[in-house]
Write an enzyme that holds these catalytic residues in place. Structure first.
Site, PDB file in Angstrom:
ATOM      1  N   ASP A  20       0.849  -1.190   0.000  1.00  0.00           N
ATOM      2  CA  ASP A  20       0.000   0.000   0.000  1.00  0.00           C
ATOM      3  C   ASP A  20       0.888   1.245   0.000  1.00  0.00           C
ATOM      4  OD1 ASP A  20      -1.971   1.642   2.603  1.00  0.00           O
ATOM      5  OD2 ASP A  20      -1.815   2.030   0.442  1.00  0.00           O
ATOM      6  N   ASN A  22      -0.332   4.544  -0.255  1.00  0.00           N
ATOM      7  CA  ASN A  22      -0.938   5.821   0.181  1.00  0.00           C
ATOM      8  C   ASN A  22      -1.649   5.713   1.535  1.00  0.00           C
ATOM      9  OD1 ASN A  22      -3.046   4.230  -0.564  1.00  0.00           O
ATOM     10  ND2 ASN A  22      -4.044   5.742  -1.880  1.00  0.00           N
ATOM     11  N   ASP A  24      -4.022   3.891   2.791  1.00  0.00           N
ATOM     12  CA  ASP A  24      -5.462   3.632   2.997  1.00  0.00           C
ATOM     13  C   ASP A  24      -5.690   2.173   3.397  1.00  0.00           C
ATOM     14  OD1 ASP A  24      -6.543   3.265  -0.518  1.00  0.00           O
ATOM     15  OD2 ASP A  24      -4.995   2.273   0.672  1.00  0.00           O
ATOM     16  N   ASP A  28      -1.871  -1.276  -3.764  1.00  0.00           N
ATOM     17  CA  ASP A  28      -2.206  -0.533  -4.983  1.00  0.00           C
ATOM     18  C   ASP A  28      -1.085  -0.624  -6.024  1.00  0.00           C
ATOM     19  OD1 ASP A  28      -1.792   2.065  -2.641  1.00  0.00           O
ATOM     20  OD2 ASP A  28      -0.235   1.374  -4.024  1.00  0.00           O
ATOM     21  N   ASP A  97      -5.554 -10.640 -15.402  1.00  0.00           N
ATOM     22  CA  ASP A  97      -6.493 -11.718 -15.043  1.00  0.00           C
ATOM     23  C   ASP A  97      -7.776 -11.489 -15.847  1.00  0.00           C
ATOM     24  OD1 ASP A  97      -6.599 -13.407 -11.917  1.00  0.00           O
ATOM     25  OD2 ASP A  97      -7.940 -13.738 -13.619  1.00  0.00           O
ATOM     26  N   ASP A 197      -9.647 -16.791 -16.052  1.00  0.00           N
ATOM     27  CA  ASP A 197     -10.409 -17.245 -14.886  1.00  0.00           C
ATOM     28  C   ASP A 197     -11.512 -18.229 -15.266  1.00  0.00           C
ATOM     29  OD1 ASP A 197     -10.947 -16.699 -11.998  1.00  0.00           O
ATOM     30  OD2 ASP A 197     -12.900 -16.097 -12.782  1.00  0.00           O
ATOM     31  N   GLU A 249      -7.350 -21.155 -16.081  1.00  0.00           N
ATOM     32  CA  GLU A 249      -7.721 -21.814 -14.828  1.00  0.00           C
ATOM     33  C   GLU A 249      -8.860 -22.757 -15.187  1.00  0.00           C
ATOM     34  OE1 GLU A 249     -10.317 -20.111 -12.075  1.00  0.00           O
ATOM     35  OE2 GLU A 249      -9.286 -20.896 -10.338  1.00  0.00           O
ATOM     36  N   HIS A 318      -4.170 -17.303  -4.907  1.00  0.00           N
ATOM     37  CA  HIS A 318      -4.986 -16.472  -4.015  1.00  0.00           C
ATOM     38  C   HIS A 318      -6.234 -17.193  -3.502  1.00  0.00           C
ATOM     39  CE1 HIS A 318      -6.751 -16.375  -7.909  1.00  0.00           C
ATOM     40  NE2 HIS A 318      -7.837 -15.845  -7.417  1.00  0.00           N
ATOM     41  N   ASP A 319      -6.440 -18.422  -4.008  1.00  0.00           N
ATOM     42  CA  ASP A 319      -7.610 -19.203  -3.567  1.00  0.00           C
ATOM     43  C   ASP A 319      -7.215 -20.333  -2.629  1.00  0.00           C
ATOM     44  OD1 ASP A 319      -9.037 -19.185  -6.903  1.00  0.00           O
ATOM     45  OD2 ASP A 319      -9.372 -17.816  -5.215  1.00  0.00           O
TER      46      ASP A 319
END
Ligand code: ISL
Ligand code: CA
Length: 536
Positions: A20, A22, A24, A28, A97, A197, A249, A318-319
């Site tokens: 990150d 910035n 928040d 990003d 993706d 995907d 995938e 990520h899964d």
């Protein structure tokens, strides 16, 4: 076609959790740009970004509301163009993706399609139920049913994933035309290809109810059908104009289907992610985890090595839960993490690293469902609750398998929030960041991070490891050994998955041991991995 993607190692970034810039609390694009030197040092050649398109984040970007705009949380289109240029300046290609089985229900196409007279109506599957009954008996991937009623339409729409992810209807040729222009938009910006995907479920041959109740009731109507192959051939024609790379995938694909999807003469995808090895520690569904038996993992990998000419090599994404928590040894964590890395870079195929895998990040240390953000986990917890599964048992299942295990923020250093953000992270940081972090491994020459660098360099420098043949030698719960043979001689790779020493009969000059040894005497230490070179 140059097949450049066979030589490279891919690094997957889940942008929300990477860096990150910035404050928040959300990763990003400028944050990613700030870490490109580290990625170049690691030796990766392709960067796969999980979706950064405009999205309401019901499924963290896998629900797209504008394919040609950047989610403002991640930055601007200028940031994206800057990332592509900065990566290219470091010899790194970027792939996006491509999520085209469904769009977000916030997409303008979907919103327009809610009007039965709209020209967008047939972009989606809208069907009348009858007397409160759903249009068919299909079940979805996320533990929900897969029809959602829309009162403005007085009809149901199909969603195989979350209810905010409406399936596109490729029977309408306009849909594929829209996808083709999206491909060109990104290829013209200089992306080098796409991770596609759930790409093998695009074509539904009918919406009939299924006579047989299954885990995915109705999947016989959409899993890897001829209609999908036809769509992929159309897409390939555009990608060939750019020498672009596609990795599909492909849920539940067999090795035969993987060949049908990827053999060059088929003109469809370059390669696919199979999941057979990712199912080695589960019973029926991924939420019912069993003990890990290394032989099962090895047998699945070996089968795909022998039956599919070119594989992807991956242990995380990520899964999936973290591979060290899943396949590693509690007594020898670092050695087993290095053993898994040795597997990844010495089998035949394109290796994929998922962010944090190279520093040995583990499953989250959450203690309750309140900390979990993943829509799939929340839906499954609700489903389990409806079956009256007690909370403690539900939590044990969720904690072991939730996709949030892979989505906790990248651990950069021992600073606040592991150096991921100066603000409040959108998802909890694993408290082990004090000793599992990038900076401490940078300074430690025998760290897992440097071992990844060594393996990536070794693979890049060896014709045999890059494109040689694969031949299994032994597969048991203790030992997985195999031979790679090719233009620069033959290598024997021996992996001792057990927590005990292992005597093995193989000859050869030691090229690399995860113990850092410089000699080999036929006895492997617990969780030792060795790469031997045939004595010429
Ligand atoms: O977790 C899984 C792997 O076994 C699958 O159930 C997974 O959800 C499936 O492979 C599809 O995943 C892809 O499409 C989903 C998205 O939520 C996932 O993040 C993405 O990888 C819907 O777009
Ligand atoms: Ca941010």
């Amino acid at each position: 076609m140059s097949e450049w993607w066979k030589k490279e190692v891919v690094y997957q970034i889940y942008p929300r959790s990477f860096c990150d810039s910035n404050g928040d609390g959300i990763g990003d694009l400028p944050g990613i740009i700030s870490k490109l030197d580290e990625l170049q040092k690691l030796g990766i050649g392709i960067l796969w970004l999980s979706p950064v398109y405009a999205s309401p984040n019901e499924d963290n970007g896998y629900d797209i509301s504008d394919y040609c705009a950047i989610n403002p949380e991640y930055g601007t289109m200028t940031d994206m163009e800057h990332l592509i240029a900065e990566a290219s300046a470091r010899g790194i290609r970027v792939i996006m993706d491509l999520v085209i089985n469904h769009t977000s229900t916030a997409h303008p196409w979907f919103q327009a399609s809610r009007d039965p007279q709209s020209p967008y109506r047939d972009y989606y599957y809208w069907r009348k139920g009858s007397k409160g009954k759903l249009p068919n008996n299909w079940t979805g991937f996320f533990g929900e049913n897969c029809w959602e009623y829309d009162d403005r339409s007085d009809a149901y729409y199909l969603h195989l994933f979350a209810k905010h992810q409406a399936d596109l209807d490729y029977h309408n040729p306009k849909v594929l035309e829209e996808i083709k222009s999206i491909l060109r938009f990104w290829l013209d910006k200089g992306v080098a290809g796409f991770r596609c995907d759930v790409i093998n479920i695009l074509w539904k041959d009918s919406l009939q109810s299924s006579p047989k109740k299954m885990i995915l009731t109705g999947s016989e109507h959409y899993l890897t059908l001829e209609g999908t192959h036809a769509i992929l051939r159309e897409i390939r024609k555009i990608l060939d104009e750019y020498d672009a790379f596609t990795v599909g995938e492909t849920v539940f694909a067999s090795t035969k289907q993987a060949c049908d999807l990827t053999l060059p003469e088929r003109g469809e995808l370059n390669t696919v992610f199979g999941f057979e090895h990712m199912e080695c520690d589960q019973k029926i569904v991924k939420w019912l985890k069993t003990d890990f038996h290394p032989a099962r993992l090895a047998k699945a990998l070996s089968k795909w090595q022998l039956e599919v000419p070119w594989n992807t090599l991956n242990l995380e994404n990520h899964d999936q839960p973290r591979s060290l928590s899943r396949f590693g040894s509690a007594r020898y964590p670092i050695q087993s993490a290095k053993l898994l890395a040795t597997l990844l870079f010495t089998l035949r195929g394109t290796p994929f690293i998922y962010q944090g895998q190279e520093i040995g990040m583990t499953n989250f240390d959450f203690t309750s469902m309140e900390q979990v953000q993943d829509v799939e986990s929340k839906n499954v917890d609700r489903l389990l609750q409806s079956f009256h599964i007690p909370k403690k048992q539900r939590w044990r299942m969720i904690a072991r398998t939730s996709r949030d295990n892979a989505r906790t923020p990248m651990q950069w250093n021992t600073g606040k929030n592991a150096g991921f953000t100066a603000g409040n992270p959108w998802l909890g940081v694993n408290s082990n960041y004090r000793f599992v972090n990038y900076a401490s491994q940078q300074e430690n020459p025998s760290s897992l991070l440097h071992y990844y660098e060594k393996l990536i360099a070794l693979r890049r420098g060896s014709e045999t490891l890059l494109s040689g043949t694969y031949c299994p030698l032994k597969i048991t719960d203790e030992e997985f050994s195999y031979r790679r043979a090719g233009r620069d001689g033959s290598y024997t790779i021996v992996l001792n998955f057990s927590d005990k020493p292992l005597r093995v009969p193989y000859e050869g000059n030691l090229v690399l041991s995860n113990y850092g040894y410089n000699r080999y005497d036929g006895i492997l230490q617990p969780c030792e991995a060795v790469i031997l070179r045939e004595r010429s």
